[in-house]
Motif scaffolding. Structure first.
Motif, PDB file in Angstrom:
ATOM      1  N   GLN A  72      19.565 -11.966  -1.568  1.00  0.00           N
ATOM      2  CA  GLN A  72      18.793 -13.078  -0.979  1.00  0.00           C
ATOM      3  C   GLN A  72      18.210 -13.222  -2.203  1.00  0.00           C
ATOM      4  N   ASN A  73      18.155 -13.862  -3.492  1.00  0.00           N
ATOM      5  CA  ASN A  73      18.153 -13.960  -4.231  1.00  0.00           C
ATOM      6  C   ASN A  73      19.602 -15.375  -4.495  1.00  0.00           C
ATOM      7  N   ASP A  74      20.619 -15.201  -4.855  1.00  0.00           N
ATOM      8  CA  ASP A  74      21.141 -16.246  -4.518  1.00  0.00           C
ATOM      9  C   ASP A  74      21.128 -17.115  -3.837  1.00  0.00           C
ATOM     10  N   PRO A  75      21.127 -18.064  -4.213  1.00  0.00           N
ATOM     11  CA  PRO A  75      21.272 -19.762  -3.727  1.00  0.00           C
ATOM     12  C   PRO A  75      21.975 -20.257  -2.763  1.00  0.00           C
ATOM     13  N   GLY A  76      22.833 -19.153  -2.512  1.00  0.00           N
ATOM     14  CA  GLY A  76      23.761 -19.692  -2.229  1.00  0.00           C
ATOM     15  C   GLY A  76      23.598 -18.896  -0.619  1.00  0.00           C
ATOM     16  N   VAL A  77      23.099 -18.073  -0.369  1.00  0.00           N
ATOM     17  CA  VAL A  77      23.176 -16.692   0.629  1.00  0.00           C
ATOM     18  C   VAL A  77      21.700 -17.246   1.057  1.00  0.00           C
TER      19      VAL A  77
END
Lengths: 387, 742
Positions: B358-363
């Protein structure tokens, strides 16, 4: 309900995260934030929806909506967020990006938000002011008053300051006007104008918004940062006081020069410096002290709440420190002048001028722009029933 | 064995304060005709002195048939363990001293009845002799060479057992070998793992105790635990092997995505999660036209949790999609993975992986009801409503991944079998029609059992093997065959490996127990077994039909015979048998009938008998006593039964002909969320008793006098009221049994 076509923008998500909203992606949409927020309207409340819009990079939905500015960053949401997503900080970052969108040229806003460009931004007033001093030959030879006292106006004649700063202020106002118009258009686009046309109700909204702003009514709804209402009020009224003093001083100078008004009673028409007995001086000094007190409270509150509510970004601290610098250098300039301490007086005064230029010229691009965009959003919010 | 009786009454734990032991002994002695000098009482019978007293009697007088009136038989089993003796226990602590008012006439009578019944039990019981079959084999056959099967094979081999590992495909590894990467399984649940299954394949292939059969299926499984004769078929050749127990790890198949055309399956660039693994394995996330996929939409629960398709959650698709979102992001830093979910289900610590992703900006994640995926102007669009984004939405995607769920390998046959059974209820013509229209899917075990060729699934269990997921995992309804992995329930690779270890342990345990003539779960200590008097058998086949474990087959003439190692000793056959010919050494129709007939039925006042299941209801009754504040109605006599399935209808006649006013049966919950330790016992009892009520009606005895109730072990606080209500209904509405005094 008609389908909304989404255009997710990863670049925007990264921008929000870089602008102080690095906790953005932690949000899992429990909506605790919207529940604890005392500022949001009940219908379609913020900041829950702003969080997911930002997670998806839906910048148009965020910008064309008054809500990001109706938020006063009480940080109640941040305090209660179970996942540490800091909605208050995220919305602050989005506001910064909103300023970048509406205050043209955008590169100046980008520079204002980036510490790497600070030196360039400072260089502009420094170069201008040094050029003025150099052309007058005042860099090597500092003219004094009749009795050898320090007279800043002799060193840096007021008309030069007024020209330079007036131009900076005019530039800022122009940028703001374009910014407001463009923001307003985006806001109006997202409401059903058959029901209400906000552009026809501006007078109404303006009156209601000004009442709120002068009373700092929204701040009073904050729980976690109640003290901020007071500190902001100090700074706010200090700025009004200083604006009056500045106008007053202009009136003294040009009233004397062009209208031939002479000193009478306690009113000292003519050139600066003005004696401490002058009522303008009272107001100026009271405002300066209020500004110092206010800005110190701002700083202390922010430091105190850093862990729980977020420490703010470079963007926030730049404005805070510029204001603190202006207040401090202003007061010190006066004290050094009265104490006839030329060695420190002139550099302090010079710094004071640089910082004021900085504040004026970059107001539309720095966090200072919040007064205009939040003001606009509040007017719009009053009209549409969201504020 | 000539029995030398002795009866011991304990006075500890508050029993002496509650009843007068001497009077109890006097009553029991006069009623049972056991001489008074055979009775002894002791202050603390379970203490060293008490036990020494019993042992002295055994040594001195040759006592070998002991009745102990003390605490519940569920306690102090070590203290009162006397090898070579028949021992019966009368529970006068929990059910008398701790749940009745002290020193009343009723309490006294109750204690006496329990002691009398205990003595009768001792009189009717014999010492068990273990029934051990010759030539037991202890090879463990594992069906399925995926993560589950490999793990089970390795665990069994490491414990010293020979393993036959049977894999239908040409290669071992199953679905786990087709993955590009595995979702993280260890803290901090951040990095994807390289597939772990290959190490297991290597290890299994190198292990001399594991014999691997690839491209092989099981054509026939005959026999019983310890004595399975298995016919393996491989490329047209067959081979016979022997096995002692079986781990069923046949795994799963992805749900048929061609049924998901509403989600765009069939369009270019709409793939399933399984297909996406293949794309990722090639090294690049590309579209059908070879261009990189920058916007990948993942649709969760594609055909899952959907009444039209798979109604259940497949458990791992959420982590799989999160993992595949990582593929997208790692392949291209500018790529976006958009996940549309009903709700994210990342059980246990997998939650940390969800947080990391979730912390991945692209997800990008949103809850959504995906309405469809459609092509418009050569572009793919996902249409969804009920999103967190506030309205119906439409998003463009370069590629759409459908997170499809799993279908257990056992489902196709089970579905067919159920359909055939259903059609068969309408007659042979209907059944034939069904089998003509629906070709029989391949079975997995192809058991030569009377009750059908595969392990049964729970009704409404979607074809997963019936294996109580809470209380007795791995156990199936076929003793010696233990289910593990996704035939049991959807699970992740790590969970499947854990499951396999558990099932391997059960497969080992059954071999150990049958070698000693002992039963397995849930009567793992039991040395008795059903011993029918076949000369009286009428071949009515009720036992073969009803045995929950398919332990009874029929010979060519249709006469039932026991495959004893399949038996779990519940006694359902004993309850079913109209000829009452099935007996255990320490549990039989005559014993319980004699106990019922032995007790005093007063002329005045009510007498109710309650047959309580040993597994849940009786422990709950004990708990009523342990709580001490709760009181049981003194008119009720509780008799433990192995399972309510073992209650024979003759006991109803025994009770009512003696003038008993009511008969209450307490059994476990049955149905979809059954708690019956023998799976079908309480359900069969309920069915049986629905018939007995017709008989009672004919006898002009009110049907309400005999009632069955379902209680759980945690229902103890409700039990006194349930019992009270039953007694009160008889008292108020029905009055005394008209046969009283005849």
């Amino acid at each position: 309900m008609s389908e909304k076509v989404l255009s997710p923008d990863l670049g925007f998500v990264k921008d929000v995260m870089k602008s102080g909203g690095e906790s953005l992606k932690k949000c899992y949409q429990c909506a605790t934030c919207s529940v604890v927020c005392n500022v949001t309207p009940e219908d379609n409340p913020f900041p829950r929806k702003e969080m997911i819009q930002a997670q998806w990079g839906l910048k148009d939905q965020l910008f064309g909506n008054p809500d990001i500015w109706l938020c006063h960053q009480c940080s109640d949401c941040t305090a209660y967020c179970p996942r540490g997503a800091k909605p208050g900080e995220v919305l602050n970052a989005i506001r910064k990006l909103s300023i970048r969108k509406y205050s043209k040229p955008g590169f100046l806003a980008a520079m204002a938000g980036d510490p790497r460009f600070l030196i360039f931004l400072l260089a502009v007033p420094i170069v201008i002011l040094l050029a003025i001093l150099g052309s007058l030959g005042h860099l090597s030879n500092i003219p004094r008053g009749e009795n050898g006292e320090i007279v800043y106006a002799r060193w840096m004649p007021v008309p030069f300051i007024d020209m330079t700063f007036g131009a900076a202020a005019a530039f800022a106002v122009l940028v703001f006007v374009f910014g407001i118009v463009s923001y307003w258009k985006d806001l109006v686009r997202n409401v059903d104008t058959r029901r209400i046309n906000p552009s026809n109700e501006i007078g109404l909204g303006l009156g209601a918004a000004i009442k709120d702003i002068f009373a700092h009514r929204k701040f009073q709804n904050c729980n976690e940062t109640k003290a901020r209402g007071t500190s902001h009020m100090f700074v706010f009224y200090a700025f009004i006081g200083l604006a009056i003093t500045t106008t007053w001083a202009i009136f003294y100078l040009y009233g004397h020069e062009f209208l031939g008004i002479q000193k009478f009673a306690i009113f000292n028409f003519g050139e600066s410096p003005y004696p401490l007995s002058d009522p303008m001086k009272w107001l100026a000094n009271i405002s300066a002290i209020a500004l110092i007190v206010g800005i110190l409270m701002v700083i202390s509150n922010r430091i105190k709440n850093k862990e729980k509510l977020g420490g703010g970004s470079y963007y926030d601290w730049l404005l805070i420190l510029v204001i603190a610098g202006i207040a401090l250098t202003g007061l010190l300039s006066e004290l050094f002048r009265l104490g006839n301490m030329a060695g420190v007086a002139y550099p302090t005064y010079f710094t004071h001028l640089v910082l004021i230029f900085f504040l004026f010229a970059y107001a539309p691009f720095s966090k200072m722009a919040h007064m205009v965009y939040r003001g606009t959003a509040m007017v719009f919010g009053k009209i549409t029933g969201r504020a | 064995m000539e029995k030398k009786y002795a009866v011991y009454v304990c006075k500890g734990c508050g029993i002496a304060e509650s009843v007068d032991a001497d009077k109890v002994i006097a009553a029991a002695s006069s009623h049972t005709k056991v001489p008074k000098d055979k009775f002894k009482s002791h202050d603390i019978l379970c203490g060293p002195e008490g036990v020494a007293m019993i042992k002295a009697d055994m040594a001195g007088e040759g006592v070998n048939a002991i009745t102990i009136a003390a605490c519940s038989w569920r306690t102090k089993s070590d203290e009162f363990n006397f090898p070579g003796c028949v021992v019966s226990r009368a529970n006068i602590r929990e059910l008398v001293a701790w749940s009745q008012p002290p020193q009343t006439e009723e309490t006294q009578a109750l204690a006496a009845d329990y002691l009398i019944m205990g003595i009768v039990r001792t009189q009717k019981a014999e010492l068990p002799e273990p029934g051990i079959l010759p030539d037991l084999n202890d090879t463990i056959m594992v069906i399925g060479g995926g993560v589950t099967g490999l793990t089970a094979a390795l665990e069994a081999a490491k414990a010293g057992y020979d393993v036959a590992l049977v894999e239908k495909e040409a290669e071992l590894g199953g679905w786990a070998a087709k993955l590009y990467k595995e979702a993280p399984g260890q803290y901090p649940y951040e990095k994807l793992n390289e597939p772990t299954v290959f190490a297991k394949i290597k290890e299994a292939e190198a292990n001399p105790k594991i014999k691997i059969f690839k491209s092989t299926s099981v054509e026939k499984t005959d026999g019983q635990p310890g004595l399975y004769d298995v016919t393996l078929a491989s490329n047209g050749n067959t081979e016979q092997i022997k096995a002692g127990s079986i781990v069923l790890a046949a795994g799963w198949k992805p749900y048929d995505a061609t049924k998901l055309s509403h989600l765009g399956y069939g369009l270019a660039n709409v793939v399933t999660n399984v297909e996406f693994e293949e794309i990722a394995k090639k090294g690049k996330i590309t579209r059908a036209d070879g261009k990189p996929a920058r916007k990948v939409a993942f649709i969760q629960c594609a055909g899952s949790r959907d009444a039209e398709h798979l109604p259940y959650c497949s458990h791992f698709c959420c982590s799989t999609s999160l993992k595949q979102a990582r593929y997208v992001r790692e392949a291209n830093g500018d790529a976006m993975a958009m996940i549309f979910y009903k709700d994210i289900r990342t059980p246990g610590q997998t939650e940390l992986f969800y947080k990391n992703m979730q912390n991945d900006p692209g997800v990008m994640l949103t809850k959504a009801e995906v309405k469809g995926v459609a092509e418009e102007g050569g572009k793919l669009f996902v249409h969804a409503t009920d999103t967190l984004l506030g309205s119906a939405i439409k998003v463009e995607a370069d590629m759409v991944v459908l997170a499809t769920g799993i279908v257990p390998a056992t489902a196709p046959f089970q579905t067919w079998w159920d359909g055939m059974t259903e059609a068969g209820k309408k007659g042979d013509a209907e059944r034939n029609k069904f089998t003509e229209e629906n070709p029989r899917p391949d079975g997995i075990l192809n058991l030569g059992y009377k009750q059908g060729p595969e392990v049964p699934s729970l009704e409404g269990g979607f074809g997963f093997v019936d294996s109580n997921f809470l209380c007795f995992q791995y156990e199936t309804r076929r003793t010696g065959i233990y289910a593990a992995g996704c035939v049991r329930q959807p699970m992740t690779i790590n969970e499947a490996a854990e499951d396999a270890t558990g099932a391997a342990m059960k497969a080992i345990q059954v071999l150990d127990h049958i070698a000693k003539g002992q039963a397995v779960h849930p009567r793992a200590w039991d040395l008795t077994y059903p011993d029918p008097m076949m000369t009286r058998c009428t071949s009515c086949k009720r036992c073969t039909e009803e045995c929950p474990f398919g332990a009874i087959d029929e010979d060519a003439k249709g006469t039932p015979f026991y495959k004893i190692n399949r038996c779990r000793r519940c006694g359902t056959c004993m309850g079913a048998c109209p000829e009452r010919i099935v007996s255990f050494k320490d549990y039989n129709v005559d014993m319980i009938g004699s106990m019922i007939k032995s007790m005093e039925v007063p002329e005045e006042g009510l007498r109710v008998i309650c047959l309580a299941c040993e597994n849940d209801a009786y422990p709950a009754l004990d708990t009523v006593g342990v709580r001490k504040k709760l009181k049981l109605n003194p008119a009720v006599r509780f008799i433990p039964v192995r399972c309510l399935g073992s209650t024979n209808l003759v006991w109803v006649a025994d009770a009512f002909s003696r003038g008993v006013d009511g008969l209450l049966l307490l059994g476990c919950k049955f149905g979809e969320d059954y708690q019956c330790h023998f799976i079908k016992g309480s359900e069969l009892a309920s069915y049986r008793f629905s018939k007995v009520q017709e008989t009672l009606d004919r006898l002009q005895l009110e049907a309400e006098r005999c009632q069955m109730m379902q209680v759980g072990i945690d229902d103890y606080s409700k039990l006194p009221d349930i019992i009270e209500a039953f007694v009160k209904k008889i008292e108020d509405d029905l009055g005394p049994n008209p046969f009283k005094g005849f």
